[in-house]
Design an enzyme around this catalytic site. Structure first.
Site, PDB file in Angstrom:
ATOM      1  N   GLU A 173      22.514  66.479   3.477  1.00  0.00           N
ATOM      2  CA  GLU A 173      22.153  66.371   4.890  1.00  0.00           C
ATOM      3  C   GLU A 173      23.299  65.718   5.674  1.00  0.00           C
ATOM      4  O   GLU A 173      23.823  64.688   5.272  1.00  0.00           O
ATOM      5  CB  GLU A 173      20.863  65.543   5.024  1.00  0.00           C
ATOM      6  CG  GLU A 173      20.535  65.035   6.408  1.00  0.00           C
ATOM      7  CD  GLU A 173      20.398  66.115   7.485  1.00  0.00           C
ATOM      8  OE1 GLU A 173      19.753  67.133   7.243  1.00  0.00           O
ATOM      9  OE2 GLU A 173      20.989  65.912   8.578  1.00  0.00           O
ATOM     10  N   ARG A 195       5.999  63.883  13.765  1.00  0.00           N
ATOM     11  CA  ARG A 195       7.026  64.496  12.916  1.00  0.00           C
ATOM     12  C   ARG A 195       7.588  63.514  11.890  1.00  0.00           C
ATOM     13  O   ARG A 195       7.846  63.862  10.743  1.00  0.00           O
ATOM     14  CB  ARG A 195       8.208  64.978  13.768  1.00  0.00           C
ATOM     15  CG  ARG A 195       8.060  66.364  14.271  1.00  0.00           C
ATOM     16  CD  ARG A 195       9.220  66.741  15.156  1.00  0.00           C
ATOM     17  NE  ARG A 195       8.879  67.968  15.827  1.00  0.00           N
ATOM     18  CZ  ARG A 195       9.323  69.174  15.462  1.00  0.00           C
ATOM     19  NH1 ARG A 195      10.159  69.309  14.474  1.00  0.00           N
ATOM     20  NH2 ARG A 195       8.934  70.244  16.110  1.00  0.00           N
ATOM     21  N   TYR A 245      -1.821  66.276  22.865  1.00  0.00           N
ATOM     22  CA  TYR A 245      -2.779  66.026  21.767  1.00  0.00           C
ATOM     23  C   TYR A 245      -2.440  64.695  21.108  1.00  0.00           C
ATOM     24  O   TYR A 245      -1.278  64.281  21.107  1.00  0.00           O
ATOM     25  CB  TYR A 245      -2.785  67.171  20.742  1.00  0.00           C
ATOM     26  CG  TYR A 245      -1.447  67.526  20.113  1.00  0.00           C
ATOM     27  CD1 TYR A 245      -0.929  66.810  19.029  1.00  0.00           C
ATOM     28  CD2 TYR A 245      -0.699  68.608  20.577  1.00  0.00           C
ATOM     29  CE1 TYR A 245       0.282  67.173  18.432  1.00  0.00           C
ATOM     30  CE2 TYR A 245       0.509  68.973  19.998  1.00  0.00           C
ATOM     31  CZ  TYR A 245       0.995  68.244  18.923  1.00  0.00           C
ATOM     32  OH  TYR A 245       2.199  68.603  18.349  1.00  0.00           O
ATOM     33  N   ASP A 298      15.001  77.662  10.475  1.00  0.00           N
ATOM     34  CA  ASP A 298      15.647  78.011  11.742  1.00  0.00           C
ATOM     35  C   ASP A 298      17.029  78.629  11.542  1.00  0.00           C
ATOM     36  O   ASP A 298      17.509  79.362  12.404  1.00  0.00           O
ATOM     37  CB  ASP A 298      15.789  76.763  12.630  1.00  0.00           C
ATOM     38  CG  ASP A 298      14.534  76.489  13.451  1.00  0.00           C
ATOM     39  OD1 ASP A 298      13.509  77.143  13.212  1.00  0.00           O
ATOM     40  OD2 ASP A 298      14.589  75.608  14.340  1.00  0.00           O
TER      41      ASP A 298
HETATM   42  C1  LIG Z   1       9.620  71.843  21.740  1.00  0.00           C
HETATM   43  C2  LIG Z   1       9.434  72.300  20.342  1.00  0.00           C
HETATM   44  C3  LIG Z   1       8.189  72.126  19.756  1.00  0.00           C
HETATM   45  C4  LIG Z   1       7.965  72.623  18.474  1.00  0.00           C
HETATM   46  N1  LIG Z   1       6.731  72.496  17.945  1.00  0.00           N
HETATM   47  C5  LIG Z   1       6.458  73.038  16.753  1.00  0.00           C
HETATM   48  C6  LIG Z   1       5.154  72.954  16.211  1.00  0.00           C
HETATM   49  O1  LIG Z   1       4.261  72.340  16.790  1.00  0.00           O
HETATM   50  N2  LIG Z   1       4.923  73.557  14.996  1.00  0.00           N
HETATM   51  C7  LIG Z   1       5.904  74.216  14.327  1.00  0.00           C
HETATM   52  O2  LIG Z   1       5.632  74.765  13.237  1.00  0.00           O
HETATM   53  N3  LIG Z   1       7.173  74.282  14.794  1.00  0.00           N
HETATM   54  C8  LIG Z   1       7.464  73.718  15.985  1.00  0.00           C
HETATM   55  N4  LIG Z   1       8.732  73.781  16.488  1.00  0.00           N
HETATM   56  C9  LIG Z   1       9.799  74.421  15.699  1.00  0.00           C
HETATM   57  C10 LIG Z   1      10.323  73.497  14.608  1.00  0.00           C
HETATM   58  O3  LIG Z   1      10.702  72.250  15.153  1.00  0.00           O
HETATM   59  C11 LIG Z   1      11.536  74.112  13.890  1.00  0.00           C
HETATM   60  O4  LIG Z   1      11.301  75.461  13.641  1.00  0.00           O
HETATM   61  C12 LIG Z   1      11.755  73.400  12.553  1.00  0.00           C
HETATM   62  O5  LIG Z   1      12.043  72.049  12.779  1.00  0.00           O
HETATM   63  C13 LIG Z   1      12.916  74.055  11.790  1.00  0.00           C
HETATM   64  O6  LIG Z   1      13.130  73.335  10.592  1.00  0.00           O
HETATM   65  P1  LIG Z   1      14.468  73.574   9.773  1.00  0.00           P
HETATM   66  O7  LIG Z   1      14.368  72.634   8.608  1.00  0.00           O
HETATM   67  O8  LIG Z   1      14.673  75.001   9.501  1.00  0.00           O
HETATM   68  O9  LIG Z   1      15.647  73.152  10.746  1.00  0.00           O
HETATM   69  P2  LIG Z   1      15.995  71.738  11.374  1.00  0.00           P
HETATM   70  O10 LIG Z   1      14.775  70.939  11.616  1.00  0.00           O
HETATM   71  O11 LIG Z   1      16.887  72.008  12.523  1.00  0.00           O
HETATM   72  O12 LIG Z   1      16.817  70.988  10.240  1.00  0.00           O
HETATM   73  C14 LIG Z   1      18.147  71.331   9.935  1.00  0.00           C
HETATM   74  C15 LIG Z   1      18.779  70.142   9.225  1.00  0.00           C
HETATM   75  O13 LIG Z   1      20.090  70.525   8.815  1.00  0.00           O
HETATM   76  C16 LIG Z   1      20.996  69.484   9.099  1.00  0.00           C
HETATM   77  N5  LIG Z   1      22.320  70.106   9.243  1.00  0.00           N
HETATM   78  C17 LIG Z   1      22.777  70.854  10.269  1.00  0.00           C
HETATM   79  N6  LIG Z   1      24.038  71.246  10.032  1.00  0.00           N
HETATM   80  C18 LIG Z   1      24.380  70.745   8.834  1.00  0.00           C
HETATM   81  C19 LIG Z   1      25.562  70.811   8.037  1.00  0.00           C
HETATM   82  N7  LIG Z   1      26.645  71.493   8.458  1.00  0.00           N
HETATM   83  N8  LIG Z   1      25.582  70.175   6.833  1.00  0.00           N
HETATM   84  C20 LIG Z   1      24.474  69.492   6.385  1.00  0.00           C
HETATM   85  N9  LIG Z   1      23.339  69.384   7.114  1.00  0.00           N
HETATM   86  C21 LIG Z   1      23.287  70.011   8.320  1.00  0.00           C
HETATM   87  C22 LIG Z   1      20.456  68.873  10.388  1.00  0.00           C
HETATM   88  O14 LIG Z   1      20.952  67.565  10.572  1.00  0.00           O
HETATM   89  C23 LIG Z   1      18.954  68.936  10.144  1.00  0.00           C
HETATM   90  O15 LIG Z   1      18.484  67.779   9.478  1.00  0.00           O
HETATM   91  C24 LIG Z   1       9.003  73.265  17.754  1.00  0.00           C
HETATM   92  C25 LIG Z   1      10.264  73.367  18.304  1.00  0.00           C
HETATM   93  C26 LIG Z   1      10.491  72.901  19.587  1.00  0.00           C
HETATM   94  C27 LIG Z   1      11.850  73.039  20.169  1.00  0.00           C
END
Ligand SMILES: Cc1cc2nc3c(=O)[nH]c(=O)nc-3n(C[C@H](O)[C@H](O)[C@H](O)COP(=O)(O)OP(=O)(O)OC[C@H]3O[C@@H](n4cnc5c(N)ncnc54)[C@H](O)[C@@H]3O)c2cc1C
Length: 384
Positions: A35, A108, A211, A291
């Site tokens: 991370e 979260r 909520y 994502d």
């Molecule tokens: C306003 C809003 C509300 C939301 N509400 C909801 C909800 O209620 N329910 C729901 O299911 N989803 C919700 N989402 C979507 C959700 O937040 C994301 O889809 C989810 O967090 C994606 O998780 P992830 O682990 O794929 O990516 P991320 O959470 O973006 O995690 C990526 C990680 O990778 C790390 N990283 C990045 N680049 C590097 C690198 N080069 N080397 C090492 N580490 C790196 C980052 O620091 C981070 O910790 C919401 C989004 C928004 C914007």
């Protein structure tokens, strides 16, 4: 089952990366999470987890923790933004019977803390920012160090380095939607704000959702508005309360109370970015997840839930196949259509919601998420 000695590196310790790590451990594998951040920050925001994701988290052994930290909304209310009148109440009391798991809402930070504890903090290397990656698993980090893995999982979010170097390097596009968020102390709000109800005030071009989380101590507020342009996306860009208030001028007293109660230094906003769907998520020994693979707008609350589904299905594919290549092929085949569907529907969801005229509201028989069958999916049993 792939060789238990396979060296697995998960890039990114967000919800997707941590769930994937936990699911791999459940299968007897020994992944490391790398991370970039130096610490897990206490992101001050709530999250909704729909039954499809809750099924996965229960399978991973987090059921008790969720029971202790999450709220189950009994009802989702759609309200007229300006008058506050109840337009429609969607009963959520039977969700667990209908879909096999409840709909949950929590802080979260509570979810991330539970995932880190279950996965094992000793298996997370913080401060490891990936800078270079090759499809054979050769990794280079921002501090100049390098490593090699037999399998790399790119769970590094919207602006994924893994995606940029091995898949596509098109910049994410501003969607025209802006999110504002704050956690409001419940004591600053009327008593019924702490009821286990998800309230969505609707208006054309904007809406505001609230909520309770952490029992009844905090109320999570997310407002969504539209804007012609945006400079950057971030979870921590401070926002101006007067600007938010202007978007909701003349709205119902409850909306005004929510905005008035937001601590000035705890209101954040960020532009929401989208990317084109990818035709493949696998390149050599590298697979994308969460994502990094399929960012989506938050109108159906499916982004994190979809990342959770990915992690469980990927672990199951690695347990079911004889080799990494076969497992990744199964993972991609099982997940790409489902995530593409959620991504497309979520991106349409904003326009659909913001087109509703509350003065001409017609009750909808089912919310989109129910009507589209999204909650029925079970990543624990889905065909791979
Ligand atoms: C306003 C809003 C509300 C939301 N509400 C909801 C909800 O209620 N329910 C729901 O299911 N989803 C919700 N989402 C979507 C959700 O937040 C994301 O889809 C989810 O967090 C994606 O998780 P992830 O682990 O794929 O990516 P991320 O959470 O973006 O995690 C990526 C990680 O990778 C790390 N990283 C990045 N680049 C590097 C690198 N080069 N080397 C090492 N580490 C790196 C980052 O620091 C981070 O910790 C919401 C989004 C928004 C914007």
């Amino acid at each position: 089952m792939i060789d238990p000695g396979t060296r697995i590196a998960i890039i990114g310790g967000g919800i997707g990366g941590l769930v994937c790590g936990l699911a791999l451990r459940k299968m007897g594998l020994a992944p490391l999470v790398l991370e970039r951040a130096g610490a897990f920050e206490d992101v001050g925001a709530g999250i909704s987890l729909s039954p499809n994701a809750v099924k996965a988290l229960k399978w991973l052994g987090l059921g008790e923790c969720l029971a202790a930290t999450a709220n189950e909304p009994l009802e989702q209310q759609l309200r007229h933004g300006r008058t506050g009148a109840l337009l429609q109440a969607i009963d959520r009391r039977h969700t667990r019977d209908v879909y096999g798991a409840p709909y949950l809402q929590l802080h979260r930070a509570d979810l991330v803390a539970a995932l880190v504890a279950a996965f094992g903090a000793e298996r997370v290397q913080l401060g490891q920012g990936l800078a270079q990656i090759a499809a054979d698993g050769e990794l280079g980090f921002a501090d100049g160090s390098s490593a090699r893995a037999d399998l790399v999982i790119g769970a590094d979010g919207l602006r994924s380095t893994v995606r940029a170097q091995l898949f596509d390097n098109d910049a994410p596009q501003f969607s025209g939607h802006v999110a504002w968020r704050a956690l409001v102390p419940a004591e600053a709000l009327p008593a019924d704000a702490s009821a286990a109800i998800n309230i969505n005030h609707l208006g054309q071009g904007r809406n505001i959702v609230s909520y309770p989380v952490r029992g009844t101590s905090l109320v999570n507020v997310v407002a969504l508005t539209q804007s012609a342009n945006w400079a950057e996306e971030s979870w921590s860009a401070r926002a101006d309360k007067a600007e938010l208030a202007a978007h909701f001028a003349g709205w119902a007293p409850y909306v005004q109370q929510l905005i008035a109660a937001m601590p000035e230094d705890q209101l954040f906003r960020w532009g929401l970015f989208i990317r084109e769907p990818l035709a493949r998520w696998v390149a050599g020994r590298v697979a994308l997840l969460g994502d990094a693979a399929h960012p989506m707008l938050p109108y159906m609350g499916q982004g994190a839930s979809c990342s959770i589904e990915d992690g469980v299905v990927l672990a199951r594919a690695l347990a079911a196949a004889d080799d990494v290549d076969g497992a990744l092929a199964r993972y991609q085949a099982a997940r790409l259509p489902r995530a593409g569907f959620l991504q497309a529907q979520s991106n349409l969801g904003g326009a659909r919601l913001h087109a509703i005229d509350p003065d001409a509201f017609k009750a909808i028989p089912l919310k989109d998420e129910d009507a589209l069958g999204i909650f029925r999916y079970d990543p624990v049993t889905a065909e791979i």
